[in-house]
Structures are given as structure tokens and as C-alpha cells.
Write a protein that holds these residues in place. Structure first.
Motif, mmCIF file in Angstrom:
data_model
loop_
_atom_site.group_PDB
_atom_site.id
_atom_site.type_symbol
_atom_site.label_atom_id
_atom_site.label_comp_id
_atom_site.label_asym_id
_atom_site.label_seq_id
_atom_site.Cartn_x
_atom_site.Cartn_y
_atom_site.Cartn_z
ATOM 1 N N THR A 1 35.990 46.134 -9.787
ATOM 2 C CA THR A 1 35.451 44.894 -9.353
ATOM 3 C C THR A 1 35.076 43.909 -10.506
ATOM 4 O O THR A 1 34.664 44.169 -11.215
ATOM 5 N N PHE A 2 36.050 42.679 -9.932
ATOM 6 C CA PHE A 2 35.936 41.558 -10.970
ATOM 7 C C PHE A 2 34.843 40.716 -10.674
ATOM 8 O O PHE A 2 34.757 40.123 -9.377
ATOM 9 N N TYR A 3 34.030 40.181 -11.514
ATOM 10 C CA TYR A 3 33.106 39.013 -11.220
ATOM 11 C C TYR A 3 33.585 37.778 -12.348
ATOM 12 O O TYR A 3 33.478 37.912 -13.390
ATOM 13 N N GLY A 4 33.569 36.927 -11.271
ATOM 14 C CA GLY A 4 33.869 35.625 -12.467
ATOM 15 C C GLY A 4 32.708 34.474 -12.112
ATOM 16 O O GLY A 4 32.049 34.676 -10.895
ATOM 17 N N THR A 5 32.429 33.763 -13.057
ATOM 18 C CA THR A 5 31.437 32.557 -12.866
ATOM 19 C C THR A 5 32.151 31.433 -13.145
ATOM 20 O O THR A 5 32.801 31.185 -13.972
ATOM 21 N N LYS A 6 32.040 30.438 -12.176
ATOM 22 C CA LYS A 6 32.591 29.173 -12.089
ATOM 23 C C LYS A 6 31.930 28.353 -13.137
ATOM 24 O O LYS A 6 30.749 28.355 -13.161
ATOM 25 N N ALA A 7 32.773 27.635 -14.071
ATOM 26 C CA ALA A 7 32.194 26.723 -14.942
ATOM 27 C C ALA A 7 31.473 25.517 -14.330
ATOM 28 O O ALA A 7 31.933 24.902 -13.419
ATOM 29 N N GLY A 8 30.389 24.911 -14.953
ATOM 30 C CA GLY A 8 29.677 24.108 -14.282
ATOM 31 C C GLY A 8 28.848 24.216 -13.060
ATOM 32 O O GLY A 8 27.591 23.821 -13.103
ATOM 33 N N THR A 9 29.071 25.140 -12.222
ATOM 34 C CA THR A 9 28.292 25.309 -10.942
ATOM 35 C C THR A 9 27.660 27.079 -11.105
ATOM 36 O O THR A 9 26.873 26.962 -10.477
ATOM 37 N N SER A 10 27.971 27.636 -12.105
ATOM 38 C CA SER A 10 27.786 29.096 -11.862
ATOM 39 C C SER A 10 27.880 29.740 -10.621
ATOM 40 O O SER A 10 27.112 30.817 -10.442
ATOM 41 N N THR A 11 28.699 29.284 -9.927
ATOM 42 C CA THR A 11 28.974 30.031 -8.374
ATOM 43 C C THR A 11 29.755 31.299 -8.786
ATOM 44 O O THR A 11 30.815 31.301 -9.631
ATOM 45 N N PRO A 12 29.351 32.419 -8.376
ATOM 46 C CA PRO A 12 30.383 33.742 -8.475
ATOM 47 C C PRO A 12 31.401 33.872 -7.798
ATOM 48 O O PRO A 12 31.335 33.357 -6.437
ATOM 49 N N VAL A 13 32.393 34.289 -8.251
ATOM 50 C CA VAL A 13 33.467 34.726 -7.488
ATOM 51 C C VAL A 13 33.789 36.215 -7.691
ATOM 52 O O VAL A 13 33.472 36.722 -8.845
ATOM 53 N N VAL A 14 34.070 37.033 -6.706
ATOM 54 C CA VAL A 14 34.386 38.714 -6.864
ATOM 55 C C VAL A 14 35.746 38.930 -6.093
ATOM 56 O O VAL A 14 36.198 38.497 -5.174
ATOM 57 N N GLN A 15 36.284 39.874 -6.890
ATOM 58 C CA GLN A 15 37.486 40.425 -6.274
ATOM 59 C C GLN A 15 37.696 41.909 -6.712
ATOM 60 O O GLN A 15 37.268 42.382 -7.685
ATOM 61 N N LYS A 16 37.786 42.914 -5.710
ATOM 62 C CA LYS A 16 38.213 44.312 -6.004
ATOM 63 C C LYS A 16 39.681 44.591 -5.887
ATOM 64 O O LYS A 16 40.481 44.528 -4.939
ATOM 65 N N PHE A 17 39.969 45.500 -6.869
ATOM 66 C CA PHE A 17 41.319 46.108 -7.074
ATOM 67 C C PHE A 17 41.200 47.595 -6.942
ATOM 68 O O PHE A 17 40.392 48.318 -7.639
ATOM 69 N N ASP A 18 42.219 48.149 -6.034
ATOM 70 C CA ASP A 18 42.007 49.538 -5.896
ATOM 71 C C ASP A 18 43.445 49.883 -6.893
ATOM 72 O O ASP A 18 44.494 49.713 -6.464
ATOM 73 N N ASN B 1 42.880 36.279 -6.707
ATOM 74 C CA ASN B 1 43.032 35.120 -5.555
ATOM 75 C C ASN B 1 42.627 33.641 -6.068
ATOM 76 O O ASN B 1 42.415 33.643 -7.321
ATOM 77 N N ALA B 2 42.850 32.550 -5.511
ATOM 78 C CA ALA B 2 42.761 31.386 -5.809
ATOM 79 C C ALA B 2 41.491 30.846 -6.293
ATOM 80 O O ALA B 2 41.213 29.720 -6.973
ATOM 81 N N ASN B 3 40.296 31.621 -5.927
ATOM 82 C CA ASN B 3 38.917 31.414 -6.408
ATOM 83 C C ASN B 3 38.605 31.851 -7.955
ATOM 84 O O ASN B 3 37.744 31.232 -8.560
ATOM 85 N N PHE B 4 39.744 32.260 -8.667
ATOM 86 C CA PHE B 4 39.675 32.577 -10.045
ATOM 87 C C PHE B 4 40.025 31.582 -10.922
ATOM 88 O O PHE B 4 41.125 31.778 -11.850
ATOM 89 N N THR B 5 39.714 30.268 -10.638
ATOM 90 C CA THR B 5 40.193 29.178 -11.429
ATOM 91 C C THR B 5 38.782 28.358 -11.759
ATOM 92 O O THR B 5 37.829 28.484 -11.155
ATOM 93 N N GLY B 6 39.092 27.762 -13.073
ATOM 94 C CA GLY B 6 37.821 27.144 -13.545
ATOM 95 C C GLY B 6 36.636 27.901 -13.934
ATOM 96 O O GLY B 6 35.436 27.563 -13.689
#
Length: 124
Positions: free
Chosen positions: A41-58, A69-74
Motif C-alpha cells: 500500500t502506497f501512501y501519498g501526502t498532497k503538498a500544501g493541504t496534507s491530504t492523504p491519498v492511498v493506493q494498494k497493488f497486489d 491513479n490520478a490522485n497521486f499528483t501534487g
């Protein structure tokens, strides 16, 4: 590249600027009949807002390219943790610099226009 068991890997940019992640190659590190397939599972943090994004790969035994996915920008950071029994290798992490959104360009142009208008008004 492979991380040690239960280690967390975190990516950030050297200058702390935002970045985009598009893909990563993953493969199972442990081979043989007792080796388990797994997931990461990958955890991203959006710059400026600290909003978390998550995606899991098997993942399974062979190298596979996974697309984020498109959420892993910025992002300001991207992290993931290596498992104890289902360990994997990673390679070819595709990272690009974040491009300012259209609203940012519009605000910049509007601000420059206002400065030009004010300078012209002072001269008149």
C-alpha cells in the motif's frame, strides 16, 4: 532495489517541491513454494493541504508495472512499508515535477494585469 523487512521507504523532493508519481515496477523478492504473493500500500501526502491519498497493488513473482491513479499528483511525500513475509523488489519509479494548475496561471496573469493597470493609472 529491495528494502529490508518491515522498513518504511519515503520519497520527498530535495527542494520540497510538489511531484507526481505515475508508475512503479514491483516483483516478489522471495522465491520458492513457501514464498507468499502479497500486496503493498502506497501512501501519498498532497503538498500544501496534507491530504492523504492511498493506493494498494497486489504483486506476484514476475516484474509488473503498476500505474498510480490520478490522485497521486501534487505530492509532498510518498511512502510504503516492506512486509515481513511477503517481501518485494521495486524499480523504475516514474516521478515528474508537478505542473501548476490553470487556476494558478489565471491568478498570476490577473495579478500582473492589475499591476500594469495600476502603473499606467499612476502615470496618467
Amino acid at each position: 532495489m529491495a528494502a529490508t523487512a518491515l522498513a518504511t521507504v519515503t520519497l520527498t523532493s530535495v527542494d520540497h517541491s510538489a511531484f507526481n508519481v505515475t508508475s512503479i515496477d514491483l516483483a516478489k523478492l522471495l522465491k520458492g513454494p513457501l514464498a507468499l504473493d502479497g500486496s503493498v500500500t502506497f501512501y501519498g501526502t498532497k503538498a500544501g493541504t496534507s491530504t492523504p491519498v492511498v493506493q494498494k497493488f497486489d504483486y506476484t513473482g514476475s516484474w509488473t508495472t503498476f500505474l498510480f491513479n490520478a490522485n497521486f499528483t501534487g505530492l509532498s511525500s510518498l511512502s510504503w512499508t516492506q512486509g515481513a513475509l511477503s517481501r518485494y523488489e521495486f524499480d523504475n519509479i516514474n516521478v515528474t515535477a508537478a505542473v501548476p494548475e490553470a487556476q494558478t496561471w489565471a491568478m498570476l496573469l490577473a495579478g500582473l494585469g492589475m499591476l500594469g493597470w495600476m502603473a499606467r493609472r499612476k502615470r496618467a
